[in-house]
Design a protein around this motif. Structure first.
Motif, PDB file in Angstrom:
ATOM      1  N   TYR A 125       0.828  -1.208   0.000  1.00 29.98           N
ATOM      2  CA  TYR A 125       0.000   0.000   0.000  1.00 29.98           C
ATOM      3  C   TYR A 125       0.865   1.262   0.000  1.00 29.98           C
ATOM      4  N   TYR A 126       1.849   1.302   0.890  1.00 21.11           N
ATOM      5  CA  TYR A 126       2.692   2.490   0.983  1.00 21.11           C
ATOM      6  C   TYR A 126       3.723   2.560  -0.143  1.00 21.11           C
ATOM      7  N   GLY A 127       3.742   1.511  -0.974  1.00 14.32           N
ATOM      8  CA  GLY A 127       4.635   1.512  -2.121  1.00 14.32           C
ATOM      9  C   GLY A 127       4.045   2.198  -3.336  1.00 14.32           C
ATOM     10  N   ILE A 128       2.731   2.478  -3.294  1.00 11.34           N
ATOM     11  CA  ILE A 128       2.098   3.179  -4.421  1.00 11.34           C
ATOM     12  C   ILE A 128       2.209   4.690  -4.177  1.00 11.34           C
ATOM     13  N   PRO A 129       2.142   5.492  -5.237  1.00  8.46           N
ATOM     14  CA  PRO A 129       2.248   6.952  -5.085  1.00  8.46           C
ATOM     15  C   PRO A 129       1.229   7.484  -4.070  1.00  8.46           C
ATOM     16  N   GLU A 130       1.631   8.491  -3.341  1.00  8.17           N
ATOM     17  CA  GLU A 130       0.772   9.019  -2.269  1.00  8.17           C
ATOM     18  C   GLU A 130      -0.590   9.475  -2.770  1.00  8.17           C
ATOM     19  N   ASP A 131      -0.611  10.079  -3.962  1.00  4.69           N
ATOM     20  CA  ASP A 131      -1.881  10.583  -4.491  1.00  4.69           C
ATOM     21  C   ASP A 131      -2.813   9.464  -4.948  1.00  4.69           C
ATOM     22  N   GLU A 132      -2.292   8.213  -4.977  1.00  4.87           N
ATOM     23  CA  GLU A 132      -3.115   7.077  -5.366  1.00  4.87           C
ATOM     24  C   GLU A 132      -3.568   6.243  -4.160  1.00  4.87           C
ATOM     25  N   ARG A 133      -3.183   6.678  -2.969  1.00  3.70           N
ATOM     26  CA  ARG A 133      -3.577   5.949  -1.757  1.00  3.70           C
ATOM     27  C   ARG A 133      -4.994   6.344  -1.344  1.00  3.70           C
ATOM     28  N   THR A 134      -5.935   5.939  -2.155  1.00  3.10           N
ATOM     29  CA  THR A 134      -7.345   6.270  -1.927  1.00  3.10           C
ATOM     30  C   THR A 134      -8.033   5.166  -1.125  1.00  3.10           C
ATOM     31  N   SER A 135      -9.284   5.427  -0.777  1.00  3.98           N
ATOM     32  CA  SER A 135     -10.079   4.430  -0.052  1.00  3.98           C
ATOM     33  C   SER A 135     -10.247   3.165  -0.880  1.00  3.98           C
ATOM     34  N   SER A 136     -10.445   3.341  -2.183  1.00  2.00           N
ATOM     35  CA  SER A 136     -10.611   2.182  -3.053  1.00  2.00           C
ATOM     36  C   SER A 136      -9.328   1.354  -3.105  1.00  2.00           C
ATOM     37  N   ALA A 137      -8.178   2.024  -3.065  1.00  2.00           N
ATOM     38  CA  ALA A 137      -6.892   1.309  -3.076  1.00  2.00           C
ATOM     39  C   ALA A 137      -6.711   0.517  -1.790  1.00  2.00           C
ATOM     40  N   LYS A 138      -7.130   1.116  -0.677  1.00  2.00           N
ATOM     41  CA  LYS A 138      -7.043   0.435   0.612  1.00  2.00           C
ATOM     42  C   LYS A 138      -7.896  -0.832   0.615  1.00  2.00           C
TER      43      LYS A 138
END
Length: 212
Positions: free
Chosen positions: A133-146
Motif C-alpha cells: 500500500y505504501y509503495g504506491i504513489p501518495e496521491d493514489e492511496r485512496t479508499s478504493s486502493a485500501k
C-alpha cells in the motif's frame, strides 16, 4: 450523444460507488467487527453461566476451574476402574493412567505452538500488505486502493486460516479421543475452541485495522 455519455457516466459512478460501499460494509462488519463467541460453564452456585474467553490467561483460569469441578467425577471413575481391576489383573495399572491435567497440558502446549506459528505467518502477510500500500504513489492511496489491497490479502489470510482451522480440529479431535478413552470430561475442548475463535476475531481486528 453527449447526453447518453453523461447518463452512462452517472450509471458507472453509481454502480462503482455502490460496489465500494458494499465492500466497505463487508470489510467493517465481517472483518473488523466479528461477533464474539461464547461458551457455558458452571459458577460457584453450580449454575450455567455464559463466558467469552479472549485471552490465554482467561483460558488457563477457566480450564483450572473446570478441572476443579471434575475432581469428584474423576474420583468416582477411579473407584469404578479400581473395582474392575480387582476382577481383571491384566488391565493397565492405575499408575500408568494419565491424569486429566496431563492430557490437557500436552495438547494445550501443541495448540499454543500451532497458534503462534500461524499468527506469525498472518503478521508477516499483513506487513507485506502495508508495504504494498505504501509503495504506491501518495496521491493514489485512496479508499478504493485500501479496500482493494485489504481484500486481496484478506483472501490469502482466509486460506491460511482454513488451513490452521483444519489442523486445530485434528489436534482437538485427538485430544478428545484421549480424554474419552481415559474416562475424562471433554469440557476443555469447548473452552479451547471458544478461545481460538475469539482470538481469531481479535487478531482480525488488529491486523486489518493496520491497513485501514
Amino acid at each position: 450523444m453527449g447526453k447518453i455519455k453523461n447518463i452512462i457516466k452517472v450509471i458507472l459512478i453509481v454502480v462503482v460507488g455502490t460496489t465500494m460501499s458494499l465492500a466497505m460494509c463487508t470489510y467493517k462488519n465481517y472483518v473488523l467487527e466479528p461477533e464474539p463467541d461464547v461458551v457455558y460453564i458452571k459458577d460457584s452456585n453450580n449454575e450455567q453461566v455464559e463466558v467469552s474467553i479472549k485471552t490465554e490467561e482467561e483460558l488457563e483460569e477457566t480450564i483450572k476451574k473446570v478441572l476443579e469441578e471434575n475432581i469428584m467425577y474423576s474420583n468416582d471413575i477411579d473407584n469404578i476402574i479400581n473395582t474392575d481391576k480387582s476382577k481383571d489383573n491384566n488391565k493397565t495399572k492405575e499408575n500408568d493412567r494419565k491424569t486429566e491435567k496431563e492430557i490437557i497440558d500436552k495438547y494445550k502446549s501443541r495448540f499454543y505452538s500451532m497458534q503462534g506459528s500461524y499468527s506469525s505467518k498472518i503478521s508477516s502477510m499483513v506487513a507485506t500488505a502495508k508495504k504494498e500500500y505504501y509503495g504506491i504513489p501518495e496521491d493514489e492511496r485512496t479508499s478504493s486502493a485500501k479496500v482493494k489491497i485489504g481484500l486481496k490479502y484478506y483472501d490469502k489470510a482466509r486460506a491460511l486460516e482454513k488451513e490452521c482451522d483444519s489442523k486445530v480440529d485434528g489436534l482437538l479431535n485427538s485430544m478428545e479421543k484421549e480424554l474419552v478413552d481415559n474416562n475424562y470430561s471433554t469440557k476443555t475442548i469447548e473452552l479451547i475452541k471458544n478461545y481460538y475463535k475469539n482470538q481469531k476475531s481479535s487478531q482480525k481486528q488488529l491486523y486489518m485495522s493496520q491497513i485501514k
